[in-house]
Design an enzyme around this catalytic site. Structure first.
Site, PDB file in Angstrom:
ATOM      1  CD  GLN A 281      77.928  39.768  41.654  1.00 39.60           C
ATOM      2  OE1 GLN A 281      77.622  38.963  40.866  1.00 39.60           O
ATOM      3  NE2 GLN A 281      77.455  40.728  41.333  1.00 39.60           N
ATOM      4  CE1 TYR A 315      66.671  46.625  41.049  1.00 34.96           C
ATOM      5  CE2 TYR A 315      67.946  48.337  39.785  1.00 34.96           C
ATOM      6  CZ  TYR A 315      66.828  47.555  40.085  1.00 34.96           C
ATOM      7  OH  TYR A 315      65.544  47.975  39.275  1.00 34.96           O
ATOM      8  CD  GLU A 336      69.649  45.424  48.214  1.00 41.77           C
ATOM      9  OE1 GLU A 336      70.472  45.411  47.126  1.00 41.77           O
ATOM     10  OE2 GLU A 336      68.899  44.489  48.332  1.00 41.77           O
ATOM     11  CG  ASP A 383      74.786  43.746  39.808  1.00 41.91           C
ATOM     12  OD1 ASP A 383      74.011  43.003  39.106  1.00 41.91           O
ATOM     13  OD2 ASP A 383      75.402  43.682  41.016  1.00 41.91           O
ATOM     14  CB  CYS A 410      72.958  37.479  35.896  1.00 43.61           C
ATOM     15  SG  CYS A 410      71.594  38.002  36.747  1.00 43.61           S
TER      16      CYS A 410
HETATM   17  C1  LIG Z   1      72.217  40.693  41.426  1.00 46.26           C
HETATM   18  S1  LIG Z   1      72.209  41.371  42.984  1.00 46.26           S
HETATM   19  C2  LIG Z   1      73.396  42.656  42.970  1.00 46.26           C
HETATM   20  C3  LIG Z   1      73.920  43.164  44.449  1.00 46.26           C
HETATM   21  C4  LIG Z   1      75.248  43.799  44.518  1.00 46.26           C
HETATM   22  N1  LIG Z   1      75.223  45.009  43.417  1.00 46.26           N
HETATM   23  C5  LIG Z   1      76.517  43.041  44.522  1.00 46.26           C
HETATM   24  O1  LIG Z   1      77.025  42.572  43.396  1.00 46.26           O
HETATM   25  O2  LIG Z   1      76.641  42.385  45.263  1.00 46.26           O
HETATM   26  C6  LIG Z   1      70.665  42.286  42.901  1.00 46.26           C
HETATM   27  C7  LIG Z   1      70.238  43.063  44.279  1.00 46.26           C
HETATM   28  O3  LIG Z   1      69.031  43.835  43.897  1.00 46.26           O
HETATM   29  C8  LIG Z   1      68.292  43.726  45.152  1.00 46.26           C
HETATM   30  N2  LIG Z   1      66.746  44.035  44.620  1.00 46.26           N
HETATM   31  C9  LIG Z   1      65.884  43.328  44.232  1.00 46.26           C
HETATM   32  N3  LIG Z   1      64.929  44.156  43.840  1.00 46.26           N
HETATM   33  C10 LIG Z   1      65.040  45.245  43.975  1.00 46.26           C
HETATM   34  C11 LIG Z   1      64.393  46.532  44.056  1.00 46.26           C
HETATM   35  N4  LIG Z   1      63.250  46.438  43.256  1.00 46.26           N
HETATM   36  N5  LIG Z   1      64.850  47.574  44.257  1.00 46.26           N
HETATM   37  C12 LIG Z   1      66.084  47.633  44.931  1.00 46.26           C
HETATM   38  N6  LIG Z   1      67.038  46.462  45.045  1.00 46.26           N
HETATM   39  C13 LIG Z   1      66.469  45.545  44.601  1.00 46.26           C
HETATM   40  C14 LIG Z   1      68.447  42.353  45.687  1.00 46.26           C
HETATM   41  O4  LIG Z   1      68.010  42.289  46.994  1.00 46.26           O
HETATM   42  C15 LIG Z   1      69.859  41.996  45.534  1.00 46.26           C
HETATM   43  O5  LIG Z   1      70.858  42.505  46.661  1.00 46.26           O
END
Ligand SMILES: C[S@@+](CC[C@H](N)C(=O)[O-])C[C@H]1O[C@@H](n2cnc3c(N)ncnc32)[C@H](O)[C@@H]1O
Length: 415
Positions: A281, A315, A336, A383, A410
């Site tokens: 973030q 995520y 993740e 998330d 977001c």
């Molecule tokens: C908005 S970030 C949130 C990360 C964490 N919750 C944080 O606040 O630091 C979204 C995350 O989803 C992961 N991501 C993207 N597509 C995904 C999927 N299909 N399945 C699991 N994770 C995924 C990305 O690598 C990223 O780390």
């Protein structure tokens, strides 16, 4: 920069583009993406004509989309791109300012050119009301819920820092394809509505350390601009050091530019390490509020009696929510897609002496592949990235029917 008094009229996004139609209009409201909307009456439709019979009103109209305005502004705009249902416009002049506009609040010389900020001329309480409205409208118009089930939306929580909060910036510069640079290119961020880079020396939403890094990186590019064969995106990421996790007094900060370098951030004395180029973030000042908000909504506070026994953090990135929500539950399982982020989620759990978390690498739906904790005792943190969750995951989540879902978004329109 705090003292800067900017004359918005001097920096409007007008110069340098070919002549196009200029019209005057009044901004009616802001759209969900922050641009203003106006209706421009073109001409009356002839009495008795088929066109007039089919029309809603008696005039031919066009909808104008105008950046950097507030409702009530009377403005002169230049139309530069026709879309199917609306015209994209540049703001040329504020003819009569809305009572909700206060240009003395603008504290960036690039405002109304750079695409990074939209609302600097709007008092912060009004910005928060706009964000609340976006969420209310998303539920009202896009959720397909019956009217009586559309939830009330609470007021938005303010960020402790309104400026100088971003711990990551990625200024960039372009090099024309198959051509050598003949002069130092602009280094900065995209211009609103154009694929052109605005040269930015200082960013009012970046932290002081990030701005110092930006200055240094610009000097490096200045020294060797002629040698670049292609455009470059420069990573600027703030790294925080403390003698101990809770020793705030010893805190020092530095700007990191190597995406692979491991950096540290602290949230409520929790310590998080991750590669500078991976997701984390970007507004550290608000993370204690967000993580507390998520905990409270999951009913994890000491006083709660109806909280879950287990958590799923879909995520989960490098473990921000898994770790800050780990007390008060028996176990947390995070999923993740990035193996690197999962590695750091495991490292972060150890760094914070958290022993009830487990992380798996894979698409979010992988969480349902193994036998999961009982749904009626499990709450889910979601998330996802900006594009939202995909239907494969959502279908399985609905079938699983957890005790509660806390969704961190977001982009409210991607769900
Ligand atoms: C908005 S970030 C949130 C990360 C964490 N919750 C944080 O606040 O630091 C979204 C995350 O989803 C992961 N991501 C993207 N597509 C995904 C999927 N299909 N399945 C699991 N994770 C995924 C990305 O690598 C990223 O780390």
């Amino acid at each position: 920069m705090d003292d800067a008094k900017i004359d918005v009229k001097q920096i409007l996004n007008f110069e340098g583009f070919r002549e196009a139609r200029i019209v005057e209009c009044e901004i009616i409201k802001l759209g969900a993406n922050g641009d203003g909307l106006a209706v421009h009456r073109l001409h009356d439709l002839p009495e008795g004509s088929q066109e007039r019979t089919n029309a809603i009103g008696s005039s031919r109209i066009e909808v104008l989309v105008v950046p950097f305005v507030v409702p009530g502004d009377k403005v002169k705009v230049k139309l530069y791109k026709a879309q199917t249902y609306y015209q994209l416009c540049d703001l040329v002049e504020i003819v009569e300012a809305s009572p909700d506009r206060d240009d003395s609040l603008v504290n960036c010389q690039y405002f109304a050119k750079c695409s990074g900020c939209q609302f600097q001329m709007m008092p912060y309480d009004k910005q928060l009301l706009h964000k609340q409205k976006v969420i209310e409208n998303a539920y009202k118009y896009f959720s397909q819920l019956p009217t009586d089930l559309v939830p009330a939306v609470d007021p938005c929580v303010a960020s402790p820092l309104k400026y100088n909060y971003r711990t990551k910036l990625t200024p960039h510069f372009d090099v024309p394809r198959k051509k050598a640079l003949t002069e130092l290119p602009p280094i900065g961020f995209g211009m609103k509505g154009r694929s052109v880079v605005v040269d930015i020396e200082e960013c009012s939403i970046g932290t002081p350390v990030i701005n110092q890094g930006m200055k240094e990186q610009r000097e490096i590019v200045k020294d060797k601009w002629a040698s670049y064969k292609r455009g470059v995106t420069i990573l600027l990421r703030e790294n925080t050091s403390r003698a101990a996790n809770d020793d705030v007094a010893s805190e020092s900060k530095a700007c990191v530019t190597d995406p692979k370098q491991i950096i540290t951030e602290f949230v409520n004395n929790y310590r998080f390490e991750f590669p500078a180029g991976s997701f984390f973030q970007n507004n550290n000042s608000i993370l204690p509020l967000i993580t507390d908000y998520v905990r409270n909504n999951l009913r994890l506070s000491a006083e709660s009696t109806d909280g879950p026994k287990y958590l799923v953090d879909a995520y989960c990135g490098s473990g921000l929510f898994s770790i800050t929500c780990s007390t008060g539950v028996e176990s947390v399982i995070g999923v993740e897609i990035s193996a690197d982020s999962v590695r750091y989620a495991e490292i972060n759990a150890k760094l914070n002496n958290v022993q009830n978390t487990k992380f798996i690498v894979g698409e979010a739906e992988k969480i349902f592949a193994n036998s999961l904790t009982p749904a009626n005792e499990t709450s889910v943190i979601l998330d996802p990235p900006r594009k939202g969750c995909d239907s494969v995951f959502l279908d399985q989540l609905i079938t699983y029917l957890p005790k509660k879902i806390v969704y961190i978004s977001c982009n409210v329109h991607s769900q």
